[in-house]
Design a protein around this motif. Structure first.
Motif: not given
Length: 479
Positions: A270-290
């Motif tokens: 559960v922790a692995a899925v959550s950190v992937g779907a939460g932090a990793v997902a948002s940070m993967s999109y961050l550079p392109g967004f800004v």
């Protein structure tokens, strides 16, 4: 097999952490140079999506098989072969100059990376006894995860500005070959005392299921009603059912399905899925967004991401001083909730927001991610039977990358949905909604891990598992 000496254990840790760092560097290289890469390869919108997502398919599809192979044939050998595969894939992708070949080469890099990641935690589990020594080593491994995320975009952006986006892939290939040679010369090999053999039918059905699921998610971003998406989803479902049937009948399954009833294994997953779907997902999109919405250039975007990733590195290293009374699952629960709080602080932007507005949330999320990365490596091998650290690592990291693929898809769909007003305003509004979603995923994941932790402490489980929640293992026999 004898345990390594103290100097050998330190070399094992260095190679395992550096190997994991290189995998995360490879994973994040396209984030800050997507426009230059896509233009050079003449990639359309679908091609751009595949450039970002293709390595995830190789990673997630191969991690579980790679973990089993590492336990059986040798963890150092598996890591070295994985590094060479990463180097070959990286060089092939930039030499040919075709978007299809580049995407396929990234899948190959992901398969090599799976071998590296799955074997690295197994090497650490063999070299360091349970307790403070393994906790400290797991913190260093977790720091390698954060460091790779920090280095990848910065390296790519700097080399693209100086010469070409190709250069980062050449550097990655060279570093991978050098580390493979160092591992072969300086690190003792280790393997399980009781090899189980690769469950070929299980490996194939699992790889097909994961690859089809992730491909459906990637293609779905172009339109969810397309027949290809439905076909891929159907293949994923059928292959998943076949995998369950095969594993139930196998005398040496890739993963014991009884582990799914283990609170320890369930909490780590559960922790692995959550950190992937939460932090990793948002940070993967961050550079392109800004870059698109806030007029921050590629190098500035990569530097901003550093506020999150570098903070997670430092926290993972400091996690070795966590009091032993604080269990790994408690750290996972607190860390995930902290990630949710940090991501929630990234909402509420407007078109005039600058980098300083994002900084507090990135720092909070970075601290919390470091706590999770440090604990997750240890819990991944502690939640499976002794001698199967590679399998535990493979299963846990598969969950992380499947979670990140699902999360990136959700973020991409929500954040780029059409909205009223200017494109820039619509992007900002989409980001606010997407980060609220990933914050919610992280907090719910943290609460789920906390519930599993309380269940284990109270002895409420009635499954036929050991007191630690592991099938067939007595209380306290963490490995």
């Amino acid at each position: 097999m004898t345990s390594p000496t103290a100097p050998e254990a330190r070399r094992v840790l260095a190679v395992a952490a550096l190997g994991t760092l290189l995998v995360l560097v490879a994973f994040t290289l396209p984030l800050s140079t997507l426009n230059a890469t896509a233009d050079a390869l003449h990639a359309d919108l679908a091609g751009r999506t595949w450039i970002l997502s293709s390595m995830s398919i190789g990673l997630a599809a191969a991690l579980l098989s790679a973990g089993t192979l590492a336990d059986d044939i040798g963890r150092r050998r598996t890591l070295a072969v994985g590094l060479v595969v990463m180097a070959v894939g990286s060089v092939t992708g930039v030499l040919v100059g075709d978007v299809t070949v580049f995407v396929l080469s990234r899948i190959v890099v992901g398969i090599g990376g799976a071998a590296v990641v799955a074997s690295s935690l197994g090497m650490i589990a063999h070299a360091f006894a349970p307790g403070p020594a393994r906790a400290a080593a797991s913190g260093v491994w977790g720091a390698g995860v954060g460091a790779g995320i920090a280095v990848g975009p910065i390296l790519s952006a700097l080399l693209e500005r100086v010469h070409s986006w190709h250069d980062a892939y050449w550097v990655l290939a060279a570093a991978s070959v050098v580390l493979a040679l160092v591992a072969e010369r300086c690190v003792p090999d280790s393997r399980s005392d009781r090899p189980r053999g690769l469950d070929v039918a299980g490996a194939v059905s699992f790889a097909v299921a994961v690859a089809a699921l992730l491909a459906a998610l990637v293609e779905g971003r172009q339109g969810w009603t397309h027949p290809v998406v439905a076909a891929l989803a159907g293949v994923a479902l059928l292959a998943s059912c076949l995998f369950v049937v095969v594993e139930r009948r196998s005398t040496a399954p890739m993963i014991d399905l009884a582990l799914l009833r283990s609170p320890a294994f369930a909490a780590a997953t559960v922790a692995a899925v959550s950190v992937g779907a939460g932090a990793v997902a948002s940070m993967s999109y961050l550079p392109g967004f800004v870059t698109l919405a806030l007029d921050i250039d590629a190098l500035g975007a990569a530097t901003l991401l550093l506020a999150w990733s570098a903070t997670s590195v430092l926290t993972a290293l400091l996690a070795r001083w966590t009091p032993p009374q604080v269990s790994g699952r408690a750290q996972l629960a607190v860390g995930l909730i902290g990630i949710g709080i940090g991501l929630a602080a990234l909402t509420g932007l407007d078109a005039e927001s600058g980098w300083a507005r994002l900084l507090p949330g990135l720092l909070v999320a970075g601290v919390a991610t470091g706590v999770v990365n440090a604990a997750l490596g240890r819990e991944a091998v502690a939640s499976v039977p002794a001698g199967r650290g590679g399998m535990g690592s493979g299963a846990n990291n598969t969950a992380r990358y499947v979670g990140s693929a699902v999360g990136v898809t959700v973020v991409a769909v929500v954040a780029t949905r059409p909205g009223p007003g200017a494109v820039r305003d619509a992007l900002v509004d989409g980001w606010n909604v997407a980060t609220a979603v990933t914050a919610g995923v992280s907090i719910v994941g943290g609460l789920g891990v906390a519930a599993l932790h309380v269940k284990t402490r109270s002895g409420a489980s009635t499954s036929p598992l050991g007191a630690d929640g592991i099938p067939g293992r007595p209380s306290g026999s963490w490995s």
